[in-house]
Write a protein that holds these residues in place. Structure first.
Motif, PDB file in Angstrom:
ATOM      1  N   MET A   1      47.006 -17.115  98.163  1.00 53.11           N
ATOM      2  CA  MET A   1      45.953 -17.997  98.464  1.00 53.11           C
ATOM      3  C   MET A   1      46.309 -19.085  99.389  1.00 53.11           C
ATOM      4  N   ASN A   2      45.331 -19.252 100.430  1.00 53.22           N
ATOM      5  CA  ASN A   2      45.744 -20.486 101.292  1.00 53.22           C
ATOM      6  C   ASN A   2      45.270 -21.885 100.496  1.00 53.22           C
ATOM      7  N   THR A   3      46.408 -22.730 100.723  1.00 52.20           N
ATOM      8  CA  THR A   3      46.220 -24.000 100.168  1.00 52.20           C
ATOM      9  C   THR A   3      45.809 -25.183 101.193  1.00 52.20           C
ATOM     10  N   ASP A   4      46.041 -24.846 102.478  1.00 54.67           N
ATOM     11  CA  ASP A   4      45.624 -25.745 103.042  1.00 54.67           C
ATOM     12  C   ASP A   4      45.176 -25.151 104.402  1.00 54.67           C
ATOM     13  N   ASN A   5      44.952 -26.243 105.440  1.00 56.58           N
ATOM     14  CA  ASN A   5      44.285 -25.707 106.682  1.00 56.58           C
ATOM     15  C   ASN A   5      45.122 -24.769 107.634  1.00 56.58           C
ATOM     16  N   ILE A   7      47.833 -21.623 107.434  1.00 52.58           N
ATOM     17  CA  ILE A   7      48.238 -20.765 106.563  1.00 52.58           C
ATOM     18  C   ILE A   7      49.777 -20.523 106.972  1.00 52.58           C
ATOM     19  N   GLN A  11      53.116 -16.393 104.663  1.00 52.28           N
ATOM     20  CA  GLN A  11      51.623 -15.827 104.343  1.00 52.28           C
ATOM     21  C   GLN A  11      51.103 -15.011 105.358  1.00 52.28           C
TER      22      GLN A  11
ATOM     23  N   ARG C 106      38.516 -20.157 105.957  1.00 52.83           N
ATOM     24  CA  ARG C 106      38.019 -20.731 107.330  1.00 52.83           C
ATOM     25  C   ARG C 106      37.655 -19.504 108.244  1.00 52.83           C
ATOM     26  N   VAL C 185      41.493 -10.131  99.473  1.00 48.31           N
ATOM     27  CA  VAL C 185      42.727  -9.892  98.516  1.00 48.31           C
ATOM     28  C   VAL C 185      43.558 -11.328  99.069  1.00 48.31           C
ATOM     29  N   MET C 186      43.416 -11.675 100.144  1.00 52.91           N
ATOM     30  CA  MET C 186      44.495 -12.704 100.497  1.00 52.91           C
ATOM     31  C   MET C 186      44.090 -14.029 100.853  1.00 52.91           C
ATOM     32  N   LEU C 187      42.857 -14.213 101.244  1.00 51.65           N
ATOM     33  CA  LEU C 187      42.393 -15.603 101.613  1.00 51.65           C
ATOM     34  C   LEU C 187      41.487 -16.364 100.499  1.00 51.65           C
ATOM     35  N   ARG C 188      41.394 -16.044  99.238  1.00 48.97           N
ATOM     36  CA  ARG C 188      40.781 -16.638  98.350  1.00 48.97           C
ATOM     37  C   ARG C 188      41.017 -17.973  98.192  1.00 48.97           C
ATOM     38  N   ALA C 189      40.367 -19.194  98.289  1.00 52.27           N
ATOM     39  CA  ALA C 189      40.564 -20.529  98.011  1.00 52.27           C
ATOM     40  C   ALA C 189      41.463 -20.594  96.680  1.00 52.27           C
ATOM     41  N   PRO C 190      42.106 -21.755  96.577  1.00 56.06           N
ATOM     42  CA  PRO C 190      42.705 -22.094  95.159  1.00 56.06           C
ATOM     43  C   PRO C 190      41.755 -21.971  94.111  1.00 56.06           C
ATOM     44  N   ILE C 533      39.791 -27.036 102.595  1.00 54.82           N
ATOM     45  CA  ILE C 533      39.807 -25.902 101.606  1.00 54.82           C
ATOM     46  C   ILE C 533      39.283 -26.396 100.221  1.00 54.82           C
TER      47      ILE C 533
END
Lengths: 193, 237, 565
Positions: A1-5, A7, A11, C106, C185-190, C533
């Motif tokens: 999961m991306n945690t900030d602006n 990547i 990742q 994003r 699969v990969m970009l879901r928010a925390p 995010i």
């Protein structure tokens, strides 16, 4: 999961890997369809291999198989090269991969020419249709792989890749291994059965 | 819309009514299910419309009682409607296709082409492809109360041999030889249609099925047999 | 100018690409609809000149449709509706627009690939349009394009262009599938676990997976068909006209339907997901049985791959093979019943808001129930002997596609219009559009069940050739006139859409008081979607919880103390 602006690099690598895996899944389905068509046509036909059909050159193609599979080893070494920052090692092994891949295609072209001269072509019944389509499709994928590797070379000369950021190399390498794996299936089903 | 009486074409076959009965049964069961759903929906829309003082019930429906109820209803539909109908369907299919009568049947060959049905009888000698064969274009005559075995082949593309009054259709596939059978229960003149898109003339690939008594049929066959052979001509647009 | 190009043509922004797909899809919906009107005119008044546009489209015969032109219209109507209308609208537009927003990202994982995915639709569309103008005219073997008709009919340059067009569209879809799967699969928010995603996301996810697996199958199948046509191969050629031996005609049908059946689920899964979400939002209570709905949609996706030969019962396959497929086909009813009952469970004891999107959702429940139940007739191997290739099938798939999928698309458009364009649509026009569409559509396609029961075949240019169909002709005429009314009613949508685009009342961030992530940002969202995010704390269905005080919903980004019930 991306945690900030942004990547992270790590990742990004996983994201490219997942994307390539999904894409290779679609490619696997394409080849599965071709092989399925081959199996159905072959086992549904009483006249699959008429006596006049030229025989497939098993020996030469087996050698060609070894050539292609060893190219996989070279691209693996090339990948290790770029991962350790050794551009020379990367270029050297990549050139080997490209050469072996091109040699494979050359031998394929030679075989095709010989078979056509002996009377086997796309129009030679279902067998001819299947043979040239299956090997042709695979050959097209090898050609695309070679072009992708040439692109990697060009990018290397422009110093685009670094130790931490070289996802295209990784992804093209996955593609190349896949193309080799497909050849094992194609070769086995067409030549060995 | 509902002024059509007798919506099914007239059934003149031995087995056709089995499909009609299965159809009506399916209609009854699915019809009831649909009306039930519609009724529940309309009731809900009215009963649970937003109005002051009425708070919705907060539930995710993920508890065991909810799941059990849903699965129970789903399995009920599956076993009592679907499986029941599937088993009946299987039997009807077998009646139509699994038991091909061999003795006593009249053998006919149909060669489908763009855009006509070439019908071939074996003639007096009982052998096909001999000089006494009777060949017609789009005219299928059969005797009543006798099993007819039709062999289907195509000269070009896929067609489908469709006898609405027998509830019977079979795709005619180039490279394959198919066999179907049927038996008429009454005399009369009916139609053959093509039920698989086969080109620009697909809509007019019409044949005539004439069901006669045994004597009438034999008479017709004799008369056709003694006529000069008609060259089969392609219909022109 | 440069910035216009950058913003609208060369953009990699998923929201822009989504809108590009939407406008493309709506354009082709109109084209496909026009073709349907032509088909209905021909069936009601065979070989009479088509009024208004007839002389323009078919000048050679002074506005009369020639039989081959009828076959072309039928073929292109199906092809356009499936691949150029519904796919771009539901999957291309809403997949693209919603996925990053609803999962809190994003943009897509591969924005440039996304742009390529839309761009491929341009040559694809052009090739299809061009196919009318080549020698032999457009493809005319049906959207299913069975050989040998599709491989041996000459001249027919249009068939080749049709194959090329679909190959490009297929590539576009595959590129989209790679993007959608990787992104979800990969970009879901925390905090956005898979089981906290809206059901819209699940529908689109399953669709993308099915696309990735099965579109390659049809792509290859069409390549083999093309080779049969232009290179003399004999994959699918047999019988007297085959150029060489060994081909099997039925192989095409198996391969095509191995794709074709999953395709119909590909088209409807997003609609199912969307409706599941919207029913919850407009009943102000959680989606009933979220987990069982997710699992059911998954099971249906898997089953969709093992039912294909129910399209081939009378084709010449063995009765035993047909029976196997009959039973696998009936199995689909179990998961279908589960999520359908869950819809009713969501409505039950809710507080229903009859917004325009909700109208379409409720309408979808009705038309999908009808469409789905008539599937039972078609699944029955014996009944299918009679109804195969008749208008009964046409009625069935129009209720499930033209009605259900289309209603899902309209629900989505009306619902997300404020988010996409920052304005609200006109409510009165929306409701009128719904009622007129529902009533006319029900008449038209229910009428087709009657036509099919009467034995009327598909794809025939003139039913009056047959005596046994003559008594159905008054019904055909009535259906056609109601169909013209159905077509005309869509103008209400067009007017509403375009007027609202420019003059609609400006929308707030969250006009629907919905809990999913896209409503936490502005309408329309900024280029990179969210200021920061978001962090997700719970699922998307926290409506009307007893502990809520000032409002009856909780956005996914709002913390919560209470455990789920």
């Amino acid at each position: 999961m991306n945690t900030d602006n942004a990547i992270s690099q790590e990742q990004k690598k996983i994201i490219s890997t997942v994307g390539m895996l999904v894409f290779l899944g679609t490619e696997a389905m394409m080849f599965t369809t071709l092989i399925t068509a081959y199996i159905v046509l072959r086992f549904g036909s009483s006249m699959w291999f008429p006596a006049t059909t030229p025989h497939l050159p098993l020996l030469l193609t087996s050698i060609n198989t070894v050539i292609l599979l060893s190219s996989s080893a070279f691209i693996h070494l090339a990948q290790k090269g770029i991962a350790s920052g050794n551009a020379k090692k990367f270029i050297f092994h990549l050139l080997w991969t490209i050469s072996l891949g091109s040699l494979f295609l050359g031998i394929q072209a030679f075989e095709w020419t010989r078979l056509i001269h002996e009377g086997l072509c796309l129009k030679t019944g279902a067998f001819g249709s299947v043979f040239f389509t299956l090997t042709g499709f695979h050959g097209l994928h090898v050609l695309i792989g070679i072009l992708l590797m040439i692109f990697l070379l060009i990018q290397t000369f422009r110093n685009v890749y670094t130790v931490s950021d070289h996802n295209p190399v990784h992804v093209v390498s996955m593609y190349w291994h896949f193309v080799d794996a497909v050849w094992i299936v194609v070769f086995t089903s067409l030549y060995l059965f | 819309m509902f002024e059509i009486k007798n919506i099914f074409p007239k059934d003149v076959s031995l087995n056709g009514h089995k499909i009609d009965e299965l159809f009506y049964r399916t209609l009854a069961e699915t019809g009831i299910a649909f009306l039930l759903v519609l009724g529940i929906l309309i009731y809900f829309m009215f009963r649970y419309r937003e109005r002051s003082g009425h708070l919705p019930l907060y539930t995710h429906g993920n508890r065991w009682p909810h799941l059990f109820l849903t699965l129970f209803l789903a399995f009920c539909v599956f076993f009592f409607i679907d499986m029941h109908l599937a088993n009946l369907s299987s039997k009807v299919w077998d009646d139509f296709h699994a038991k091909m009568p061999t003795q006593d049947a009249l053998q006919v060959r149909v060669l489908a082409q763009q855009y006509a049905w070439n019908i071939q009888y074996s003639g007096k000698d009982g052998q096909f492809d001999t000089p006494d064969d009777v060949i017609t274009m789009n005219q299928l005559h059969i005797p009543v109360h006798k099993p007819i075995v039709v062999q289907l082949q195509s000269k070009d593309v896929i067609h489908s041999f469709w006898l609405p009054n027998f509830r019977l259709k079979q795709d005619v596939v180039p490279g394959m030889t198919q066999r179907i059978w049927f038996e008429a229960t009454q005399t009369g003149e009916f139609e053959i249609a093509c039920a698989e898109l086969c080109g620009l003339g697909h809509y007019r690939m019409r044949g005539i099925l004439t069901i006669q008594t045994q004597e009438e049929f034999e008479q017709w066959l004799k008369e056709r047999g003694s006529e000069k052979k008609v060259q089969s001509k392609e219909e022109e647009w | 100018m440069k910035s216009f190009l950058k913003k609208h043509i060369f953009s990699t922004d998923h929201k822009v690409i989504g809108k590009q797909f939407l406008f493309t899809g709506l354009f082709f919906l109109l084209m496909g609809g026009l073709m349907a009107m032509i088909i209905r005119w021909q069936l009601a008044y065979p070989f009479k000149a088509i009024p208004l546009i007839g002389k323009l489209l078919f000048p050679q015969l002074k506005g009369v449709l020639a039989p081959e032109n009828y076959n072309m219209t039928v073929t292109l109507h199906g092809t356009i509706m499936v691949f150029f209308a519904i796919t771009p609208i539901l999957i291309g537009a809403f997949g693209n627009f919603l996925i990053p927003l609803q999962i809190g990202a994003r943009d897509m994982a591969f924005p440039k690939l996304n742009r390529l995915s839309f761009w491929l639709m341009i040559p694809s569309s052009l090739l299809l349009m061009a196919s009318f103008f080549v020698k032999g005219g457009a493809a005319q073997a049906g959207w299913t394009s069975y050989p040998p008709l599709s491989s041996l009919l000459t001249p027919n340059g249009g068939q080749i262009l049709w194959i090329a067009s679909l190959a490009l569209a297929g590539l576009s879809t595959i590129a989209g599938a790679v993007n959608y799967i990787t992104t979800i699969v990969m970009l879901r928010a925390p905090g956005m676990t898979l089981f906290r995603m809206p059901l819209t996301m699940w529908g689109l996810f399953y669709t993308a997976v099915l696309n990735a697996i099965f579109v390659p199958v049809v792509a290859i199948t069409l390549v083999l068909l093309l080779l049969d046509r232009i290179a003399g191969t004999s994959f699918f050629s047999a019988g007297p006209l085959a150029p060489s031996v060994g081909g099997q005609v039925l192989l095409y049908q198996h391969l095509f339907w191995a794709f074709g059946h999953p395709e119909v689920y590909i088209l409807i899964l997003p609609a199912w997901g969307i409706v599941s979400d919207l029913l919850s939002i407009f009943s102000r209570k959680p989606a009933f049985g979220y987990t069982s709905t997710v699992i059911s949609m998954g099971i249906i996706s898997v089953l969709s791959g093992v039912v294909w030969a129910h399209h081939m019962y009378p084709s010449g396959i063995s009765g035993s093979l047909g029976k196997i497929f009959m039973y696998t086909t009936f199995l689909v009813s179990i998961p279908s019943s589960v999520f359908f009952l869950n819809w009713l469970g969501t409505l039950s004891k809710g507080s229903i808001r009859f917004t325009v999107p909700m109208h379409f959702c409720l309408g979808l429940i009705v038309v999908f129930a009808l469409g789905g139940l008539t599937g039972i007739f078609n699944a029955s191997q014996a009944i299918d002997i009679y109804i195969h290739d008749t208008y009964f099938v046409v009625g069935h798939f129009h209720f499930t596609l033209a009605a259900s999928v289309l209603f899902g698309s309209f629900a989505a458009i009306y619902y997300w219009f404020p988010k996409m364009f920052g304005r609200l649509t006109n409510v009165f026009l929306g409701k009128l559009h719904f009622w007129l569409t529902l009533i006319t559509l029900s008449y038209v396609f229910f009428g087709m069940f009657l036509l099919g029961t009467g034995g009327m075949m598909r794809r025939i240019a003139d039913p009056t050739v047959y005596n046994f169909l003559k008594h159905l002709q008054p019904l055909n005429i009535k259906i056609s006139w109601v169909a013209f009314l159905l077509g005309a009613s869509q103008m209400l949508f067009v007017i509403n859409f375009f007027w609202s685009l420019f003059q609609g009342k400006k929308s707030s961030n969250n006009p629907w008081q919905a809990a999913t992530l896209e409503w936490t940002t502005s309408s329309p969202p900024p280029h990179d979607n969210f200021e920061t995010i978001p962090t997700v704390y719970h699922g998307p269905f926290e409506y009307s919880r007893p502990d809520m005080k000032d409002k009856d919903w909780l956005a996914q980004t709002e913390k919560t103390e209470l455990k789920k019930s």
